[in-house]
Design an enzyme around this catalytic site. Structure first.
Site, PDB file in Angstrom:
ATOM      1  N   SER A  45       0.805  -1.224   0.000  1.00  0.00           N
ATOM      2  CA  SER A  45       0.000   0.000   0.000  1.00  0.00           C
ATOM      3  C   SER A  45       0.837   1.272   0.000  1.00  0.00           C
ATOM      4  CB  SER A  45      -0.944   0.010   1.212  1.00  0.00           C
ATOM      5  OG  SER A  45      -0.217  -0.080   2.415  1.00  0.00           O
ATOM      6  N   ASP A 147     -22.749  -0.826   8.106  1.00  0.00           N
ATOM      7  CA  ASP A 147     -22.148  -0.808   6.772  1.00  0.00           C
ATOM      8  C   ASP A 147     -23.258  -0.541   5.763  1.00  0.00           C
ATOM      9  OD1 ASP A 147     -20.940  -1.389   4.266  1.00  0.00           O
ATOM     10  OD2 ASP A 147     -19.429  -2.604   5.279  1.00  0.00           O
ATOM     11  N   ARG A 209      -7.772   3.026   8.174  1.00  0.00           N
ATOM     12  CA  ARG A 209      -7.002   4.111   7.580  1.00  0.00           C
ATOM     13  C   ARG A 209      -6.988   5.283   8.553  1.00  0.00           C
ATOM     14  NH1 ARG A 209      -5.233   0.727   4.848  1.00  0.00           N
ATOM     15  NH2 ARG A 209      -5.131   0.586   2.556  1.00  0.00           N
ATOM     16  N   ASP A 233      -3.705   2.032  15.335  1.00  0.00           N
ATOM     17  CA  ASP A 233      -2.699   1.361  14.506  1.00  0.00           C
ATOM     18  C   ASP A 233      -2.416   2.163  13.246  1.00  0.00           C
ATOM     19  OD1 ASP A 233      -1.030  -0.962  13.703  1.00  0.00           O
ATOM     20  OD2 ASP A 233      -2.560  -1.174  12.134  1.00  0.00           O
ATOM     21  N   GLU A 238       0.670   9.396   7.768  1.00  0.00           N
ATOM     22  CA  GLU A 238       1.698   8.352   7.745  1.00  0.00           C
ATOM     23  C   GLU A 238       2.645   8.601   6.574  1.00  0.00           C
ATOM     24  OE1 GLU A 238       0.136   4.365   7.657  1.00  0.00           O
ATOM     25  OE2 GLU A 238      -1.281   4.750   9.264  1.00  0.00           O
ATOM     26  N   HIS A 255       0.810   0.788  11.942  1.00  0.00           N
ATOM     27  CA  HIS A 255       0.069   0.210  10.812  1.00  0.00           C
ATOM     28  C   HIS A 255       0.504  -1.236  10.572  1.00  0.00           C
ATOM     29  CE1 HIS A 255      -2.068   1.407   6.792  1.00  0.00           C
ATOM     30  NE2 HIS A 255      -2.380   0.178   7.153  1.00  0.00           N
ATOM     31  N   GLY A 258      -2.337  -5.911  10.393  1.00  0.00           N
ATOM     32  CA  GLY A 258      -2.424  -7.033   9.457  1.00  0.00           C
ATOM     33  C   GLY A 258      -1.133  -7.788   9.269  1.00  0.00           C
ATOM     34  N   TYR A 259      -0.132  -7.476  10.083  1.00  0.00           N
ATOM     35  CA  TYR A 259       1.206  -8.040   9.888  1.00  0.00           C
ATOM     36  C   TYR A 259       1.419  -9.363  10.613  1.00  0.00           C
ATOM     37  CZ  TYR A 259       3.559  -4.250   7.369  1.00  0.00           C
ATOM     38  OH  TYR A 259       3.966  -3.353   6.414  1.00  0.00           O
TER      39      TYR A 259
END
Length: 376
Positions: A45, A147, A209, A233, A238, A255, A258-259
């Site tokens: 990204s 949503d 985000r 996070d 950024e 960030h 997802g790592y």
């Protein structure tokens, strides 16, 4: 075949090594000159994929992004040039869901305020929001989903309005893409007025985000509302978060929600599968072959875990406090944010930890959380 690839993508060599020459690059500083003769471009990204980057390349056959989102890619430009594109939707959804769930357990322990019994509102019910809901529901937590796009598409799940969610939720976890215009704009979705209206003692988590929350407004709100607890996070600006915001977060990370090793490997693997399909060759590699064994063979449970014990099990897999400490020590240094991301020690997902317990029916919820080997 020249394969230009972000140097921070894992398992590139074992997956793509037999397909061509691998050229690792810094994804954030990638230049047109570095990609002008690439046949394949694999990014994350941090790389803007657009005409400015690719106009000088006349031979590109495939662009892949090891990400859920695509807001960094000019899809219309690629389509106009007939360049195939693929991303990796859902590749790190489990990692983000478990990160958010672990963060809630950590907050519960820190403030002696059990997660059990709280209502959690999830804003954005795509891959990562759904994964977060899965963890919470496995643990017996009431979840409210917001949503409007999913609801309009006919998703059969029950959705509530954002206003209802803000009114009823004790915890709010954000999982929306960044949308800067239109009816469902998410840029600064959480502005000063909305954050001031949150229930007393709300926990607010952002794992999507940074600019979904107005960070400047968040500072003002926190100066007035110490009861609002934050897990951040992602950050506006950024890789340069506002230094004055960091101390207001209970947990702050660069960030990396997802790592997980599984998530990062899954993202690369999905691009490998897509490229093999495009080249009409068999995908002979297997994801399971890439992952190392976990450092715990198994944990034997004498009884079904309470919330304190569940947090300890989660910490065996991932201790959020470690990343928080590293972030606070390093975010203000030159290139500190990206350096922490690049050097992040790959955490594992719950599935890496096997649990052994005789009374399996009492711990089915641990299987639903994602732990492996539950029962025997």
């Amino acid at each position: 075949m020249k394969i230009v690839v972000d140097e921070n993508m894992p398992y590139v060599e074992p997956l793509f090594g037999a397909l061509g020459e691998i050229i690792p690059v810094n994804g954030r500083t990638l230049t047109p000159e570095q990609v002008q003769d690439a046949d394949v471009l694999l990014v994350r990204s941090v790389t803007r994929v657009n005409a400015a980057l690719l106009d000088a390349n006349s031979k590109l056959k495939f662009v892949g992004s090891a990400t859920i989102g695509t807001d960094h890619v000019d899809l219309a430009y690629l389509a106009g040039r007939g360049i195939p594109f693929s991303n990796a939707p859902g590749c790190n959804a489990t990692a983000v869901g478990e990160f958010a769930f672990i963060a809630m357990l950590e907050l519960a322990a820190r403030f002696n305020s059990p997660l059990k019994g709280k209502v959690v509102g999830i804003v954005g019910a795509g891959n990562t929001g759904s994964a977060t809901a899965k963890c919470l529901e496995a643990y017996g937590i009431k979840v409210l989903l917001n949503d409007p796009i999913k609801a309009a598409e006919g998703d059969p799940r029950h959705f509530v309005s954002l206003e209802t969610l803000l009114h009823e939720a004790d915890i709010i976890s954000l999982h929306v893409p960044i949308t800067r215009t239109g009816e469902h704009k998410t840029l600064h979705l959480f502005d000063e007025a909305r954050m001031m209206s949150l229930k007393p003692n709300t926990w607010l988590l952002n794992c999507c985000r940074g600019d979904v929350i107005d960070n400047q407004a968040l500072i003002k709100v926190k100066e007035q509302r110490d009861d609002l607890k934050l897990v951040l996070d992602v950050w506006e600006g950024e890789p340069n978060p506002m230094p004055e915001l960091v101390p207001f977060a209970e947990f702050a990370t660069p960030h990396i929600a997802g790592y997980s090793l599984e998530g990062k490997a899954r993202g690369t693997f999905m691009l490998y599968q897509k490229l093999c399909e495009l080249l009409a060759i068999p995908a002979t590699k297997r994801l399971s072959e890439l992952l190392p064994p976990f450092h715990f063979k198994a944990v034997e449970l004498e009884q079904a875990p309470d919330e304190k014990a569940l947090l300890q099990l989660a910490r065996f897999v991932y201790d959020l406090r470690d990343d928080d400490a590293v972030f606070r020590n390093g975010f203000a240094r030159s290139n500190g944010f990206d350096t922490m991301r690049k050097n992040h020690k790959h955490r594992r997902e719950f599935s890496a930890l096997a649990l052994a317990y005789h009374g399996q029916s009492e711990v089915d919820w641990l299987s639903n959380l994602g732990f492996s080997g539950v029962g025997r």
